[in-house]
Design a protein around this motif. Sequence first.
Motif, PDB file in Angstrom:
ATOM      1  N   GLU A  85       1.679  -5.786  -2.345  1.00  0.00           N
ATOM      2  CA  GLU A  85       2.096  -5.654  -3.744  1.00  0.00           C
ATOM      3  C   GLU A  85       1.154  -4.702  -4.492  1.00  0.00           C
ATOM      4  O   GLU A  85       1.595  -3.896  -5.309  1.00  0.00           O
ATOM      5  N   ILE A  86      -0.140  -4.765  -4.209  1.00  0.00           N
ATOM      6  CA  ILE A  86      -1.096  -3.829  -4.818  1.00  0.00           C
ATOM      7  C   ILE A  86      -0.739  -2.403  -4.410  1.00  0.00           C
ATOM      8  O   ILE A  86      -0.716  -1.495  -5.243  1.00  0.00           O
ATOM      9  N   THR A  87      -0.444  -2.199  -3.133  1.00  0.00           N
ATOM     10  CA  THR A  87      -0.045  -0.868  -2.665  1.00  0.00           C
ATOM     11  C   THR A  87       1.217  -0.401  -3.368  1.00  0.00           C
ATOM     12  O   THR A  87       1.289   0.725  -3.880  1.00  0.00           O
ATOM     13  N   ARG A  88       2.228  -1.257  -3.415  1.00  0.00           N
ATOM     14  CA  ARG A  88       3.507  -0.899  -4.035  1.00  0.00           C
ATOM     15  C   ARG A  88       3.313  -0.519  -5.499  1.00  0.00           C
ATOM     16  O   ARG A  88       3.868   0.474  -5.979  1.00  0.00           O
ATOM     17  N   ARG A  89       2.509  -1.284  -6.209  1.00  0.00           N
ATOM     18  CA  ARG A  89       2.273  -1.008  -7.629  1.00  0.00           C
ATOM     19  C   ARG A  89       1.487   0.295  -7.805  1.00  0.00           C
ATOM     20  O   ARG A  89       1.720   1.041  -8.752  1.00  0.00           O
ATOM     21  N   GLY A  90       0.550   0.570  -6.910  1.00  0.00           N
ATOM     22  CA  GLY A  90      -0.194   1.825  -6.982  1.00  0.00           C
ATOM     23  C   GLY A  90       0.714   3.030  -6.775  1.00  0.00           C
ATOM     24  O   GLY A  90       0.654   4.018  -7.518  1.00  0.00           O
ATOM     25  N   VAL A  91       1.580   2.955  -5.764  1.00  0.00           N
ATOM     26  CA  VAL A  91       2.529   4.037  -5.491  1.00  0.00           C
ATOM     27  C   VAL A  91       3.483   4.207  -6.673  1.00  0.00           C
ATOM     28  O   VAL A  91       3.789   5.337  -7.088  1.00  0.00           O
ATOM     29  N   PHE A 151      -1.921  -2.742 -16.196  1.00  0.00           N
ATOM     30  CA  PHE A 151      -2.677  -3.583 -15.269  1.00  0.00           C
ATOM     31  C   PHE A 151      -1.719  -4.453 -14.486  1.00  0.00           C
ATOM     32  O   PHE A 151      -0.810  -5.063 -15.044  1.00  0.00           O
ATOM     33  N   TYR A 152      -1.910  -4.491 -13.179  1.00  0.00           N
ATOM     34  CA  TYR A 152      -1.261  -5.468 -12.321  1.00  0.00           C
ATOM     35  C   TYR A 152      -2.361  -6.002 -11.424  1.00  0.00           C
ATOM     36  O   TYR A 152      -3.015  -5.241 -10.708  1.00  0.00           O
ATOM     37  N   GLY A 153      -2.599  -7.292 -11.484  1.00  0.00           N
ATOM     38  CA  GLY A 153      -3.633  -7.844 -10.626  1.00  0.00           C
ATOM     39  C   GLY A 153      -4.125  -9.178 -11.119  1.00  0.00           C
ATOM     40  O   GLY A 153      -3.446  -9.890 -11.856  1.00  0.00           O
ATOM     41  N   PHE A 154      -5.347  -9.492 -10.722  1.00  0.00           N
ATOM     42  CA  PHE A 154      -5.934 -10.783 -11.051  1.00  0.00           C
ATOM     43  C   PHE A 154      -7.316 -10.567 -11.638  1.00  0.00           C
ATOM     44  O   PHE A 154      -7.961  -9.548 -11.414  1.00  0.00           O
ATOM     45  N   LEU A 155      -7.756 -11.555 -12.428  1.00  0.00           N
ATOM     46  CA  LEU A 155      -8.986 -11.422 -13.196  1.00  0.00           C
ATOM     47  C   LEU A 155     -10.184 -12.099 -12.548  1.00  0.00           C
ATOM     48  O   LEU A 155     -11.323 -11.764 -12.866  1.00  0.00           O
ATOM     49  N   SER A 156      -9.956 -13.041 -11.664  1.00  0.00           N
ATOM     50  CA  SER A 156     -11.064 -13.781 -11.061  1.00  0.00           C
ATOM     51  C   SER A 156     -11.571 -13.072  -9.809  1.00  0.00           C
ATOM     52  O   SER A 156     -11.049 -12.041  -9.408  1.00  0.00           O
TER      53      SER A 156
END
Length: 184
Positions: free
Chosen positions: A90-96, A53-58
């Motif tokens: 950053e979401i894109t980079r982590r997905g790739v 997981f990379y992201g936020f919970l709220s």
Amino acid sequence: MPRREIGSSACPRLGRRYRRCSKADGYATGLVGKWHLGWKPEFGPITHGFDEFYGFLSGAHDYYTRTADGPPDLYENTTPIEPAGYLTDEITRRGVSFITRHADGRFFLEVAYNAVHWPFESHLIDRPPTLPSGPCARCPTILSRPHGQDYVRMLERADQGVGEILAALDRRGLTSQHAGDLHQ
């Protein structure tokens, strides 16, 4: 406004969220981006069976400061982190990165962009703006200026990110493959 206590209104652990795409079935599973099913550890994506997981919970999240009207809310698995950069990128980079690391095996990746949720912060600003306080001060109408332009830029940036993720799949010959019918 600090985060409110969610308690029983969060999504409790249900076992395997994606029954046909679990670790037990040989899949590497990842989620990058918005979770929003509860911010306590017992409601997080790792508890729900995601390997990464990379992201936020709220629900809403600033695109630069990594907070959501309270304490820092950006995580690598269950560890709070403070990286630099625009959240959508950053979401894109982590997905790739997830696709690159798991392309030779079976994987399931959920990408949940925060864009185009307020605050309306485009990737073109040098630093996060100083925003007024209060529960509605950060919720201007979408069509007001300059927020309408920021909204369009945010949407375009998320669209570019989807293109980068699809290109990563295509480079590995995975765009015509799928995990199968998840409803079987």
